[in-house]
Design a protein around this motif. Structure first.
Motif, PDB file in Angstrom:
ATOM      1  N   THR B  48      12.166 -12.636  80.084  1.00 46.98           N
ATOM      2  CA  THR B  48      11.441 -13.355  79.030  1.00 46.98           C
ATOM      3  C   THR B  48      10.929 -12.379  77.974  1.00 46.98           C
ATOM      4  O   THR B  48      11.027 -12.636  76.769  1.00 46.98           O
ATOM      5  CB  THR B  48      10.274 -14.141  79.646  1.00 46.98           C
ATOM      6  OG1 THR B  48      10.813 -15.052  80.592  1.00 46.98           O
ATOM      7  CG2 THR B  48       9.514 -14.906  78.589  1.00 46.98           C
ATOM      8  N   GLN B  81      10.374 -20.876  78.619  1.00 51.23           N
ATOM      9  CA  GLN B  81      10.443 -21.188  80.037  1.00 51.23           C
ATOM     10  C   GLN B  81       9.532 -22.356  80.394  1.00 51.23           C
ATOM     11  O   GLN B  81       9.867 -23.183  81.226  1.00 51.23           O
ATOM     12  CB  GLN B  81      10.017 -19.937  80.807  1.00 51.23           C
ATOM     13  CG  GLN B  81      10.386 -19.968  82.255  1.00 51.23           C
ATOM     14  CD  GLN B  81      10.284 -18.574  82.863  1.00 51.23           C
ATOM     15  OE1 GLN B  81       9.854 -17.619  82.211  1.00 51.23           O
ATOM     16  NE2 GLN B  81      10.678 -18.448  84.111  1.00 51.23           N
ATOM     17  N   ASP B 168      15.435 -19.769  77.378  1.00 52.32           N
ATOM     18  CA  ASP B 168      14.842 -19.217  78.591  1.00 52.32           C
ATOM     19  C   ASP B 168      14.820 -20.307  79.652  1.00 52.32           C
ATOM     20  O   ASP B 168      14.049 -21.258  79.560  1.00 52.32           O
ATOM     21  CB  ASP B 168      13.427 -18.730  78.268  1.00 52.32           C
ATOM     22  CG  ASP B 168      12.887 -17.789  79.332  1.00 52.32           C
ATOM     23  OD1 ASP B 168      13.535 -17.662  80.387  1.00 52.32           O
ATOM     24  OD2 ASP B 168      11.818 -17.197  79.101  1.00 52.32           O
ATOM     25  N   GLY B 405       7.004 -16.436  84.606  1.00 50.16           N
ATOM     26  CA  GLY B 405       7.133 -17.804  85.084  1.00 50.16           C
ATOM     27  C   GLY B 405       7.297 -17.897  86.590  1.00 50.16           C
ATOM     28  O   GLY B 405       6.601 -18.663  87.265  1.00 50.16           O
TER      29      GLY B 405
HETATM   30 MG   LIG Z   1      10.687 -15.605  82.444  1.00 51.51          MG
END
Ligand SMILES: [Mg+2]
Ligand SMILES: Nc1ncnc2c1ncn2[C@@H]1O[C@H](COP(=O)(O)OP(=O)(O)OP(=O)(O)O)[C@@H](O)[C@H]1O
Ligand SMILES: Nc1ncnc2c1ncn2[C@@H]1O[C@H](COP(=O)(O)OP(=O)(O)OP(=O)(O)O)[C@@H](O)[C@H]1O
Ligand SMILES: [Mg+2]
Lengths: 495, 519, 267, 323
Positions: B48, B81, B168, B405
């Motif tokens: 990310t 995300q 993402d 995440g």
């Molecule tokens: Mg990520």
């Protein structure tokens, strides 16, 4: 102030006719009325004065001056008075007659109604009084009244046409005999009047007169400074100081307009002891009170009402602060470490200030004064019977009226609870005395008594302060508020 | 492949450092028009962060060295995300999309703009595989399911018409059918000459889409190359591990469990949103020690079901019995024991954390509140549980915003586990995890279920691979519970037509067929 | 940057605070009065409307202002916070209505009128006035709390906290309140100023503090007539109040300012 | 399909609140009535003023019907109200409705003008400050508005009048003599409106700023910016709605305050609005007028609060759906 004298001097130059004068007064909001008998506030009186006349009115020394009454004459016993009317006409052209006078007085005295002047007219037996022709009236009194002309000049005793208020509306179509005719009226905002060319004393100089209502003092000053009005009634001493002699506006001080006092209830502890009362007289530093509470706009008092008025006992020595003596008196009275509550309220200018100044002065004599703020809407009723010490104020009125309203056993507003049969008797004696000097002597005796042991601690007389635009001429500076020449716009002109 | 086209964006030797710790280190990346570049790697490996660097964005307080070039001026499409966070809660979907469509119709005469914009918006919705676009337009983001939110964000990116799209985890919240269509759409996007940067854990998707793959680990790129090569001949040990764990665990055997008294019994459950009924489940039972997978298409009501069980969705009728005793509808009325007994792990892990407090403290509170542990024990236990899930102490002491995440997802799981629940409902908890971590996590869960301390599991998932872990599977379609039964049977011989199509789609993706139209 | 801002706020607020808290220690016995609104002489800030030394009044007048205003604001929030948060967090409509609608009744009566009425009926002391002023501020504050907390209370994070069996206070204050903090701080800062003048207006109307009290707000009000003769009696206390409220608000701002977002240096 | 439940929810919400509002108004009237009755003194005492002759007060009391028990007077008045009759003033005998209509005009005009400036100014400054959070502009906006806020209205009024009306003579210092025809003298409205604006602008912009700082830092605002949504649009249509709910409450309070009691401004500039009418009526213990105004204020408050709540409801669609 210097400006006042200038204005007075210029006042003697030739008047100019024409123009419109706008005068700002503090008013009564949307509940205002033009009914002259309901007049309560200064604004009401000023408007009533422009539209109507009384039979008599007060001169600068609060002695009665003839107005619609051309003359008055009493019988020997002073209980019957013959009044002769002058030739004057109402705005609708009808002459003012004895009938109108009797109607007006009966309207005021109507038991169903609660007009303010009712109490003043009380000595007149209206049922027995009668017209003696179109312009003569014989007034029959309930008791001898040497000062009967004062009654004719009483606050609110205006003459309206017969049946006014019944057949016509006093708010929308008022008809009087005064120097101005009605044009329009919006309660709480403004009233517009026009010159009455047929006025018996000569037509006013102004074409038009408008009263506007501005309750906030700063608003009146600003309107005056900004050229929105030409006359502003009731200004603060501080404002006066700020503008006096600056050339923008004229400041007019009406001397001796408002008596300032503390009221001691003489019928209850601790003031039922005259030593305590005297101690309090001696505690007051009058100069400091005048400087602080009135911002210096006034003169010190001598515990007597009516400085500069007819019958005023000015031979009595000016009282000065004497804390030692006050302390000694309190000790004698067994009132050391005295604690009293001083009632005050924001009901009149200077009240709260005076209270706190006096509190500090009393502290120096070992007296604890607890200042208590009361509601300003019910203040006068509250202090009448309750409490022991309170702030008090009175507008101008003859000394006789002051005594009869406040200092007799059956006076309606006896705030000092001064109830003495011998004092009442003196008053009766004065009222039955035809000779003026003799009468003056009686008044002096009464005042001497009040001076030594009365309940009024009269510490000062406030100036009544007006502001006018520089173009305004003919504003009388020697008329205390409520007297004839105060707020009298028929003599005013615009230069 | 057309190698003559120069890169539209390029990252050279990027290093992002926070508090002296490099979270991305020495990354080189070239983004070519019409190509799909995929970043894969462990959760927390810096995907990310790298993706955001392409947009010129960095975490607050970061020290950045290296170069990022974007030759294509203009905007970069981005599908984050956590899609919920970028959807303005106070604006309807239509407004969110029109904002982007508006500049594109500026050239048209004023009168035509409205209709043209609307057309664009509707097209983007259908491109993002959102059927029933008209109805969706009127909704607010919170009225969408997780997968729908994700597709709205994707629609925004498609609508933007950018030359680069950074996506993402664009498929995490999607069922196999939708996923395959989304993949198809992304392929079409690339075919239009747009450069796509795909950050994903879903190796099937990567394989199906990517031209070029970079494998990341702990902030570094360990290996990169064309997708075919990587799959056939991975060079780095880590890549091999990542690809290896693909197939695992055979279907569980659920026999014997059914005999026991059901732990959780759902009777005649219907749930509504406003006046729309979104869920109808006449009967559903969960036995002690059982693992039940709930599968279904995005928007089919899986989350709603889970939230009903957890006491988070009050608008429902019917009964939910725990040990034969009805559970209060709202968790406000549940006792501590009842709360502890049924725990729910939120689909959107990020939104379920208090952004102002460190993760560790928040996780530990469960033990304090629901089990009466004292602060110290609770913290120790929390840190141990987080450790077992692969979250170091250092991570645990950070604020939620500073975690990746996948890390947050695991923290959310830890938070629920600390209650020692009897029923644990996990809503898409593996969506943000790489295969290695996912495997480990699922093994851990399986272990807990098998341990005999009567933990039962409800796995809400799109991933049939994950569902395979379960003893039984329940299939939801458009709010209806269409089929349920032992995992083996459902996977092997699905009966309902919908289940069949779901299986097919999965197989299709797994077969790794290329969606891309080759140039 | 934030540090500097903090120092600025601190400096601005320190003057009135120090004067308020320590001022009374530095005044001797009251000197003799002079005329009202005089300038010069032994009074270096002149005299006030009753001829007292303005500087002495300034030294004396801070404590009451600071204390009553702070107490009333704090009190208002003490009630408004739970009420607003309960109604934001409850899903029982009736409870919310029960809490909020009666407060609306208080809102419908202009606050000055309410104070005037209640105070003239019950004639409360200084503490009573603080209470009363707090009371008229409650409905208003509660509505703002409710509005600010409304959206936060619906976030999944709150659901998660409930799931953990978290106490109401932790959820309400620890999370919802914390998330709405900036708005609440802004409101509280503003309210402080409003309260200050409400107390002084009440004093002027004859309730609470004595109308001639050494109290900055009362001084501003009572000395206004002399503004053009003797400006200091108004300007000095007014400036102190301005400093107090502006400083407080700037401190709030600085405290709540986001940690500097040094955007990573772009390569 | 999905819209109708929400819409009808809103409708029933409004309907219920309006019903509740009627009850609230009754409560307001009762409260005000009880308090005015409990005040020391009554209309008779107030009218008697400094001539509190007890006999006269008793007579006035009788003439005003004040000797009847309070509840009877209230009941009579309420019965009249049901026919749309607000009763008559004790002090003047004129209908209360006339008091209200006369005072409402100027108040409404002032309130409308102030609002028309307040909304863009308050929101604009709040947004501006939030946009430059921590920087010079923010500090300037915050500092100046706060300082202005800390200056009481009369002081500001006096200052403005002195400078603009008396020294520069650009504007009339008061509206004296213009009566209700204020629109005919727009120059006279400038200063009052400025004074009226001074405080709400600050409170509003502070609240907007607070909400905006959070909203502008949110991921959705970042996303909008990322997608090239113009800055102004991000600020006003994306971030602002999320910052608006508390500000809407504040705004409702401000309208209320503008209409009901900007007594200082009305007094300072001689504008015969509702605040003046109210204060006079209380001073005169003119209970019917006070009650009539209480009805007006009650209804007004109910409507405004409802408005603010509806705005909040619309702007935070998620609120109220929590478990
Ligand atoms: Mg990520
Ligand atoms: N603001 C931040 N402050 C400190 N550390 C951060 C911050 N943001 C991310 N990190 C750390 O940087 C590492 C990389 O994060 P990133 O979000 O790029 O990972 P990722 O590869 O996308 O992971 P996932 O697959 O779980 O989403 C993680 O260990 C994360 O904890
Ligand atoms: N607040 C709401 N108001 C109206 N409809 C809603 C609301 N929340 C969800 N829905 C709808 O209810 C349906 C079921 O949503 P749910 O979140 O249960 O789906 P899901 O199966 O979890 O989907 P996903 O896999 O995408 O997360 C969806 O069609 C969704 O659009
Ligand atoms: Mg879901």
């Amino acid at each position: 102030g210097g400006g006042t004298d200038d204005a007075a001097e210029e006042g003697s130059s030739t008047p100019k006719r024409g123009g419109r004068l706008r005068a700002a007064f503090a008013g009564g909001g949307a509940s205002e009325t033009l009914d002259p008998h309901l007049a309560n506030l200064f604004a009401d009186v000023a408007r009533a004065k422009a539209l109507y006349d009384k039979l008599a009115d007060y001169g600068p020394d609060l002695s009665a001056q003839p107005r619609l009454a051309a003359s008055w004459e009493s019988n020997k016993t002073l209980d019957r008075w013959q009044v002769t009317l002058r030739k004057a006409a109402f705005h609708d052209g009808k002459l003012v007659t004895a009938k109108d006078v009797l109607y007006s007085y009966r309207r005021i005295a109507d038991p169903e109604q609660t007009f303010r002047a009712k109490a003043s007219l009380e000595p007149i037996d209206l049922d027995a009084s009668r017209a003696t022709g179109d312009n003569g009236i014989e007034f029959v009194l309930k008791r001898p009244t040497a000062e009967f002309p004062n009654i004719l000049a009483a606050f609110g005793a205006y003459i309206v046409p017969e049946n006014a208020g019944e057949t016509s509306d006093l708010d929308t179509k008022p008809v009087g005999s005064g120097p101005f005719r009605f044009v329009s009226f919006a309660p709480g905002r403004s009233a517009v009047f026009r010159r009455n060319d047929d006025y018996w004393e000569g037509a006013p100089h102004l074409d038009e007169l408008e009263f506007v209502v501005a309750n906030e003092e700063s608003a009146r000053v600003n309107a005056l400074l900004g050229g929105q009005v030409e006359y502003a009634h009731e200004l603060n001493p501080t404002t006066a100081r700020a503008h006096e002699g600056k050339g923008q506006i004229e400041i007019v001080r009406l001397r001796n307009s408002a008596m300032q006092a503390f009221c001691m209830k003489t019928d209850r502890a601790p003031f039922d002891d005259k030593r305590v009362r005297e101690a309090f007289f001696l505690i007051a530093d009058r100069k400091e009170l005048v400087d602080g509470a009135l911002s210096g706009a006034g003169v010190v008092g001598n515990d007597l009402f009516g400085k500069g008025y007819e019958y005023y006992a000015d031979s009595l020595p000016q009282r000065e602060q004497d804390l030692d003596k006050a302390r000694a008196l309190l000790r004698q009275a067994g009132a050391e470490n005295l604690k009293v509550t001083l009632d005050t309220s924001a009901v009149a200018a200077g009240f709260t200030e005076a209270a706190s100044i006096f509190r500090d002065q009393a502290a120096k004599a070992g007296v604890t004064v607890d200042v208590k703020m009361g509601s300003k809407d019910s203040y006068w009723a509250d202090i009448l019977d309750s409490g022991t010490l309170c702030c008090y104020r009175s507008g101008a009125m003859p000394i006789e009226a002051h005594i009869s309203q406040r200092l007799l056993t059956d006076s309606t507003t006896n705030a000092t609870k001064w109830q003495h049969k011998d004092f009442d008797a003196l008053y009766q004696q004065a009222q039955s005395t035809r000779d003026k000097t003799e009468r003056a002597a009686v008044y002096e005796r009464m005042q001497r008594r009040l001076y030594t042991e009365g309940g009024f601690l009269i510490w000062g007389f406030a100036d009544w302060i007006l502001g006018t635009a520089r173009t305004v001429r003919g504003v009388e500076a020697k008329a205390p508020a409520n007297t004839l020449d105060w707020a009298r716009f028929d003599k005013v002109w615009l230069a | 492949m057309n190698h003559t086209t120069g890169p539209v964006a390029e990252i050279r030797d990027l290093r992002v450092e926070i508090d002296g710790r490099a979270i991305v280190d020495g990354v080189n990346l070239r983004v070519r028009p019409g190509k799909v570049t995929a970043l894969v790697g462990a959760s927390g490996s810096g995907k990310t962060t790298t993706g955001l660097a392409l947009l010129g964005e960095y975490p607050p307080g970061a020290r950045v060295t290296g170069e990022v070039h974007r030759s294509a001026d203009g905007l970069v499409g981005y599908v984050p995300q956590h899609p919920a966070a970028v959807l303005n809660p106070a604006r309807r979907v239509s407004a969110l999309l029109h904002d982007i469509a508006r500049p594109q119709v500026r050239g048209l005469p004023r009168a035509e703009r409205r209709t043209a914009a609307r057309e664009l918006v509707l097209r983007s919705l259908s491109d993002a595989q959102l059927a029933d676009g008209e109805a969706l337009l009127r909704r607010y983001p919170h009225q969408l399911s997780g997968g729908q939110q994700q597709r709205v964000v994707l629609a925004q990116a498609l609508l933007l018409g950018a030359r680069i799209v950074v996506a993402d985890e664009p498929t995490t919240g999607q069922d196999a059918l939708t996923k395959s269509r989304v993949v198809g759409q992304l392929a079409a996007v690339a075919a239009r000459g747009i450069a796509v940067v795909l950050l994903s854990h879903d190796l099937d998707v990567v394989r199906a889409l990517a031209d070029e793959v970079l494998v990341m680990r702990a902030g570094r790129v360990v290996e990169s190359g064309p997708v075919e090569r990587l799959w056939t001949a991975p060079r780095h040990e880590w890549t091999r591990r990542l690809l290896d764990v693909q197939r695992a665990a055979a279907p569980r055997d659920g026999t014997g469990i059914e005999a026991a008294q059901p732990l959780l019994n759902v009777l005649n459950l219907t749930a509504v949103h406003g006046r729309t009924t979104v869920l109808r489940a006449p009967h559903l039972a969960l036995h002690p020690g059982e693992c039940l997978a709930v599968v279904g298409r995005s928007g089919s009501g899986k989350t709603t079901l889970a939230r009903c069980l957890a006491g988070l969705h009050r608008d429902h009728d019917g009964e939910i019995l725990l040990d034969g005793v009805a559970l209060p509808r709202s968790l406000r009325h549940r006792s501590r024991t009842q709360l502890a007994a049924v725990q729910y792990v939120f689909q959107d892990a990020r939104a379920s954390f208090d952004e102002h407090r460190p993760v560790l403290g928040q996780v530990a509170r469960t033990a304090v509140r629901l089990r009466g542990a004292d602060d110290r024990t609770a913290t120790e236990e929390a840190s141990a549980t987080l450790g077992r899930l692969g979250l170091s102490d250092d991570l645990a002491h950070r604020l939620p915003g500073e975690l990746s995440g996948g890390e947050l997802q695991r923290a959310a799981l830890a938070r629920a586990l600390l209650a020692r629940p009897r029923v644990l409902i996990c809503d898409e908890i593996t969506s943000g995890l790489d295969t290695v971590t996912r495997r480990a996590l699922l093994d851990l869960l399986a272990g807990l279920v098998g341990d005999g301390d009567d933990l039962s599991l409800v796995l809400v998932t799109h991933d049939l691979d994950t569902a395979r872990l379960a003893h039984r599977i329940a299939v939801l379609d458009a709010g209806e519970l269409v089929e349920q039964g032992p995992t083996g049977r459902i996977l092997a011989e699905p009966q309902h037509a919908f289940t069949v199509s779901l299986m097919n789609a999965t197989a299709h993706l797994e077969a790794g067929s290329r969606f891309r139209a080759r140039t | 940057m934030t540090r500097r801002r903090f120092t600025l706020g601190l400096a601005v607020v320190a003057v009135p605070l120090v004067l308020a808290l320590l001022g009374p220690l530095f005044t001797g016995a009251p000197g003799p009065r002079s005329g009202s609104f005089t300038l010069g002489g032994e009074h270096w800030l002149g005299t006030d409307f009753v001829g007292r030394d303005v500087w002495r009044q300034v030294l004396h007048g801070g404590r009451t202002v600071v204390l009553t205003a702070l107490a009333a604001t704090a009190l208002a929030y003490l009630v408004a916070l739970p009420v607003g948060l309960v109604s934001a967090l409850t899903h029982v409509r009736r409870l919310e209505e029960l809490l909020m609608r009666p407060l609306d009744v208080l809102l419908a009566v202009p606050s000055l009128l309410l104070i005037l009425l209640v105070a003239s009926v019950f004639s409360p002391g200084a503490a009573g006035i603080a209470l009363l002023v707090a009371l008229v501020n409650v409905p208003d504050a509660a509505r703002i709390v409710r509005a600010a907390a409304g959206e936060v209370a619906a976030r999944p994070a709150v659901e998660a906290l409930r799931m953990q069996g978290e106490t109401w206070w932790r959820i309400a204050v620890g999370y919802v309140g914390r998330s709405a903090l900036r708005t609440l701080a802004a409101d509280a800062g503003i309210r402080l100023t409003g309260v200050l003048y409400l107390v002084s207006t009440a004093a002027f109307l004859g309730v609470g503090v004595a109308p001639d009290a050494a109290d900055w707000a009362v001084m501003v009000d009572r000395n206004r007539t002399g503004l053009f003769v003797q400006p200091w009696a108004v300007v000095v206390p007014a400036l102190l109040i301005v400093a107090l409220t502006t400083g407080t608000n700037l401190l709030f701002d600085a405290a709540l300012e986001k940690t500097p977002r040094q955007k990573g240096r772009r390569p | 399909m999905s819209k109708s439940p929400r819409a009808s929810g809103l409708r029933s919400f409004v309907a219920r609140r309006l019903l509740l509002g009627a009850a609230q108004t009754v409560a307001v009237v009762l409260l005000v009535f009880a308090l005015t009755e409990a005040l020391p003194g009554d209309a008779a005492v107030a009218l008697a003023g400094d001539q509190p002759d007890p006999a006269r007060i008793a007579a006035i009391r009788e003439a005003m019907d004040l000797d009847r028990p309070a509840y009877e007077r209230l009941a009579d008045w309420a019965a009249g109200l049901l026919h749309g009759d607000f009763g008559t003033s004790l002090a003047s005998g004129r209908p209360v409705a006339q008091y209200i209509t006369d005072g409402f005009g100027p108040s409404l005009l002032l309130a409308a003008l102030t609002l028309a400036l307040l909304v863009p100014l308050g929101f604009g400054l709040g947004v501006l400050a939030a946009r430059h959070e921590g920087r010079l502009v923010d500090r300037l906006v915050s500092g100046v508005t706060l300082a202005v806020y800390a200056v009481p209205e009369f002081a500001l009024g006096v200052l403005l009048v002195t400078v603009f009306a008396l020294k520069l003579a650009w504007l009339p210092p008061t509206a004296v003599g213009y009566g209700t025809d204020l629109l005919g003298h727009p120059a006279a409205l400038v200063l009052p409106v400025l004074v009226l604006l001074s405080r709400p602008v600050c409170s509003l912009s502070r609240l907007v700023r607070a909400g905006m700082v959070d909203a502008l830092a949110s991921p959705y605002a970042a996303h909008a910016r990322r997608y090239g949504v113009p800055g102004a649009r991000v600020r006003y249509t994306h971030a602002l709605p999320n910052a608006l709910a508390p500000a809407a409450q504040q705004l409702a309070r401000t309208v209320d305050w503008l209409l009901c009691g900007v007594i200082v401004v009305e007094a300072l500039f001689v504008i015969p609005g509702l605040g003046t009418v109210l204060l006079n009526a209380v001073a005169e213990r003119d209970v019917p007028v006070v009650q009539g105004l209480a009805v007006v204020f009650g209804v007004l408050t109910v409507v405004l609060n409802l408005g603010a709540d509806v705005v909040a409801h619309r702007l935070t669609p998620r609120a109220g759906v929590a478990a």
